[in-house]
Design a protein around this motif. Structure first.
Motif, mmCIF file in Angstrom:
data_model
loop_
_atom_site.group_PDB
_atom_site.id
_atom_site.type_symbol
_atom_site.label_atom_id
_atom_site.label_comp_id
_atom_site.label_asym_id
_atom_site.label_seq_id
_atom_site.Cartn_x
_atom_site.Cartn_y
_atom_site.Cartn_z
ATOM 1 N N GLN B 169 0.831 -1.199 0.000
ATOM 2 C CA GLN B 169 0.000 0.000 0.000
ATOM 3 C C GLN B 169 0.874 1.262 0.000
ATOM 4 O OE1 GLN B 169 -2.769 1.444 3.530
ATOM 5 N NE2 GLN B 169 -3.729 -0.195 2.396
ATOM 6 N N ARG B 277 -8.350 0.314 10.606
ATOM 7 C CA ARG B 277 -8.747 1.530 9.899
ATOM 8 C C ARG B 277 -9.257 1.148 8.497
ATOM 9 N NH1 ARG B 277 -5.006 2.107 5.751
ATOM 10 N NH2 ARG B 277 -2.791 1.967 6.248
ATOM 11 N N PRO B 278 -9.983 2.065 7.836
ATOM 12 C CA PRO B 278 -10.305 1.832 6.436
ATOM 13 C C PRO B 278 -9.023 1.573 5.628
ATOM 14 C CG PRO B 278 -11.591 3.669 7.270
ATOM 15 C CD PRO B 278 -10.620 3.295 8.363
ATOM 16 N N CYS B 279 -9.120 0.653 4.679
ATOM 17 C CA CYS B 279 -7.979 0.226 3.859
ATOM 18 C C CYS B 279 -6.901 -0.477 4.677
ATOM 19 C CB CYS B 279 -7.368 1.364 3.067
ATOM 20 S SG CYS B 279 -8.528 2.186 1.954
ATOM 21 N N GLY B 296 -20.182 -8.768 3.600
ATOM 22 C CA GLY B 296 -19.640 -8.220 2.366
ATOM 23 C C GLY B 296 -19.709 -6.698 2.360
ATOM 24 N N LEU B 297 -20.792 -6.163 2.864
ATOM 25 C CA LEU B 297 -20.945 -4.703 2.886
ATOM 26 C C LEU B 297 -19.868 -4.064 3.772
ATOM 27 C CD1 LEU B 297 -22.595 -2.218 2.045
ATOM 28 C CD2 LEU B 297 -24.032 -2.576 4.055
ATOM 29 N N CYS B 299 -16.951 -5.265 4.487
ATOM 30 C CA CYS B 299 -15.650 -5.388 3.822
ATOM 31 C C CYS B 299 -15.511 -4.350 2.715
ATOM 32 C CB CYS B 299 -15.484 -6.783 3.225
ATOM 33 S SG CYS B 299 -15.305 -8.061 4.461
ATOM 34 N N TYR B 300 -16.608 -4.160 1.956
ATOM 35 C CA TYR B 300 -16.594 -3.179 0.870
ATOM 36 C C TYR B 300 -16.366 -1.785 1.447
ATOM 37 C CZ TYR B 300 -18.014 -0.398 -3.131
ATOM 38 O OH TYR B 300 -18.023 0.516 -4.160
ATOM 39 N N GLN B 301 -17.119 -1.489 2.504
ATOM 40 C CA GLN B 301 -17.053 -0.136 3.047
ATOM 41 C C GLN B 301 -15.720 0.150 3.726
ATOM 42 O OE1 GLN B 301 -20.725 -0.003 5.292
ATOM 43 N NE2 GLN B 301 -21.743 1.098 3.638
ATOM 44 N N LYS B 302 -15.086 -0.888 4.245
ATOM 45 C CA LYS B 302 -13.792 -0.666 4.902
ATOM 46 C C LYS B 302 -12.637 -0.835 3.923
ATOM 47 C CE LYS B 302 -12.943 -0.821 9.676
ATOM 48 N NZ LYS B 302 -12.922 -1.492 10.965
ATOM 49 N N ASN B 303 -12.933 -1.311 2.712
ATOM 50 C CA ASN B 303 -11.869 -1.478 1.702
ATOM 51 C C ASN B 303 -10.692 -2.299 2.235
ATOM 52 O OD1 ASN B 303 -13.121 0.993 0.199
ATOM 53 N ND2 ASN B 303 -11.395 0.382 -1.079
ATOM 54 N N ILE B 304 -11.004 -3.403 2.911
ATOM 55 C CA ILE B 304 -9.905 -4.109 3.566
ATOM 56 C C ILE B 304 -9.208 -5.131 2.669
ATOM 57 C CG2 ILE B 304 -10.801 -3.855 5.908
ATOM 58 C CD1 ILE B 304 -11.561 -6.856 5.721
ATOM 59 N N THR B 305 -8.004 -5.464 3.087
ATOM 60 C CA THR B 305 -7.247 -6.582 2.538
ATOM 61 C C THR B 305 -7.143 -7.625 3.646
ATOM 62 O OG1 THR B 305 -5.953 -5.142 1.112
ATOM 63 C CG2 THR B 305 -5.013 -7.291 1.606
ATOM 64 N N VAL B 306 -7.459 -8.881 3.328
ATOM 65 C CA VAL B 306 -7.389 -9.959 4.324
ATOM 66 C C VAL B 306 -6.539 -11.100 3.783
ATOM 67 C CG1 VAL B 306 -8.765 -11.270 5.969
ATOM 68 C CG2 VAL B 306 -9.867 -9.489 4.629
#
Lengths: 365, 365
Positions: B169, B277-279, B296-297, B299-306
């Motif tokens: 990132q 945090r977001p992302c 899913g929502l 995860c989308y809203q937090k823009n995470i990587t797992v």
């Protein structure tokens, strides 16, 4: 003064109405005279009533136009400048913007919602103009430029996140027994694009531009798969082709190295998971609302990496624009419908019924 | 010929029995005379009966010892060599091994299961010896070396995946507005380690060795948090400290840049998600069995990587060993119990009751 604008009055009820012309509210605002506005697939969530929302606001988060007026703190844009706008404001001041994570700008609310009027109108107010607007390159068809507000960067980002995930894996100290370079391994990778609407096509273009040789494209609409094939993808028809078998066959029974999921529903996300090889990368840019369709055990056992969420348009803009410019001839056929603003309701209707690849509203007509 | 071995007879029923001494079965096998074997937290899933399994096999996937005999295709090891074994065989021939993804070796089945007898015994058969065994460095306490079979590389990998995610990132073309280098940003990052058992302590050591200044350590056991603090982490007691508030306070209300989750249950995974945090980047090495505790929502809203899953020990071995060696003085206090093989049942009992940090069985005694 008033203007014509496309107003959301409820599911399947789009009207062109007279609305007050917007004015500068903050010193960082700009007022844009819109020339072209797009109808985006993500607006269909609201149009179809799947996403509960207030009514009465102006639709549209894809638009290009001319700067009409600027607040006194706008430094980078002047009246008369030709611009394209990002789908949501970018303040360039918060911590996230300063990291390039403009997708999570703390001041970002999407255009075309009850929180911020959109660009399917003669004029639109753009907050944080210096961050939200982009100057327009000389050599790109303005109708294609509409794609730079959202869908092309979204597809580009979906592909790029998948590629970055693979590159990290191939570059890492974790992989020491293979003498091929990370780029060689990347080019030999198999990437699946799940969903071939406008965003999916952009993702295919981006993956192919990165040199990925084997890109599978999955959809249920013949016309979309034809388009995908033109961009060098191998088309797979849902319900007709044996998709799992085709991907396994191409990967010596391992599964895809990465899957880009742009659909935004559970069956698509599940298919994406199933198509991946162990240690594969799942890049999801679809807008998901429900539970995740895979368990913790499945994730552990597959050792997957998953990325979710929306694109930081501001930071990928330059790279995505270059990719779009390289692909602009093939992209021409993508804008199938250009309608006057007065026909906006018709535009939503044919787009919703998948009778159009992409609909844009020509506001100068 | 027979030997003594620790046999699983059912939940909470561990017995030391006479078993036949293993023999070479394949040309790539080696027979090891075991000197030390560890009891690993992941064996408690079976011990407590949470993981359904057959009975009668020999336990243990952490062991060091001396090569007794080798099959004719073993090239890298000879009788008399001192070795440490990886927790599951690594063939070094399949596609995954050749990519360094030895965690998904197609020939890998864990030691100490009904599929492959383990190393809590006087002797053990090691398949694919050239890939599965590692030579032993001169300068490391043999009791610490036990940690290299599984837990130290697992903790190291958990931290490393978090760090790699952040580095991608910070390095990426996506982040162009910030003049700090990726390393500067990385060192200023806030990383949370959720779970301070042996693997968590290893993750803390690895994160601190990478230069991360702010590492929070979360657990409910005071002794574990004391240990975490010795490694430079800020201890947070579950149920006592206001964990969310402390992490938000340290990050200007954003949340942690990365969380390493090593616990393997739903509440822990949910906390990990909430603290990000977001992302942010979520690195999960815990063994999860149920549904994922986020939608899913979200995860989308937090823009995470797992990232999920187990460590490729073979490929991280050298780096992880260096990190362990740097930390060996502080690690000494981690081996709290060294018992003779005959006391194996007692070892499982005190470890299960969290009365020990780490239990090892001394088989030469």
């Amino acid at each position: 003064m008033s203007m014509k604008a496309v107003v959301f009055r409820g599911p399947f009820d789009i009207r062109v109405e007279q609305k007050p012309r917007p004015r500068i509210q903050d010193d960082t605002d700009a007022i844009i005279r819109v020339t072209l506005a797009g109808i985006c697939g993500s607006e269909l969530h609201m149009y179809r009533g799947h996403q509960q929302t207030a009514t009465g606001h102006i639709m549209g988060h894809e638009f290009v136009g001319i700067v009409e007026e600027t607040g006194k703190d706008v430094a980078l844009f002047h009246p008369g400048d030709e611009i394209v706008s990002i789908f949501s404001p970018v303040c360039l001041k918060c911590w996230f913007c300063l990291q390039g994570l403009t997708n999570r700008c703390v001041n970002g609310v999407a255009f075309g919602t009850s929180l911020l009027n959109g660009g399917q109108a003669e004029y639109v107010r753009v907050p944080f103009a210096d961050g939200t607007l982009q100057h327009v390159p000389a050599k790109l068809d303005r109708r294609l430029l509409i794609m730079m507000s959202d869908i092309f960067p979204t597809g580009y980002y979906g592909a790029q996140r998948a590629i970055e995930g693979l590159r990290t894996q191939y570059n890492s100290r974790l992989t020491s027994f293979n003498l091929k370079t990370a780029n060689e391994k990347l080019h030999e990778s198999t990437v699946v694009i799940l969903g071939c609407g406008p965003v999916g096509i952009c993702a295919i273009a981006a993956a192919r531009s990165e040199g990925i040789k084997t890109v599978f494209a999955i959809d249920s609409v013949k016309d979309r798969l034809d388009e995908a094939e033109q961009f060098g993808a191998i088309p797979l028809m849902l319900g007709e082709d044996d998709i799992n078998a085709r991907v396994l066959e191409a990967t010596d029974n391992r599964g895809a190295d990465a899957v880009v999921e742009v659909v935004g529903n559970k069956p698509a996300l599940r298919s994406a998971f199933d198509l991946l090889r162990p240690c594969g990368v799942l890049s999801s840019v679809g807008f998901h609302q429900g539970e995740l369709p895979f368990t913790g055990l499945e994730c552990y056992q597959k050792n997957i990496t998953v990325n979710f969420g929306r694109v930081p348009v501001r930071t990928v803009f330059e790279d995505a624009l270059q990719c779009l410019t390289e692909n602009q001839e093939k992209m021409q056929s993508y804008i199938t419908h250009e309608l006057p603003l007065d026909d906006a309701a018709k535009g939503y209707d044919i787009f919703e019924q998948r009778k159009a690849r992409k609909v844009i509203l020509n506001i100068s007509k």
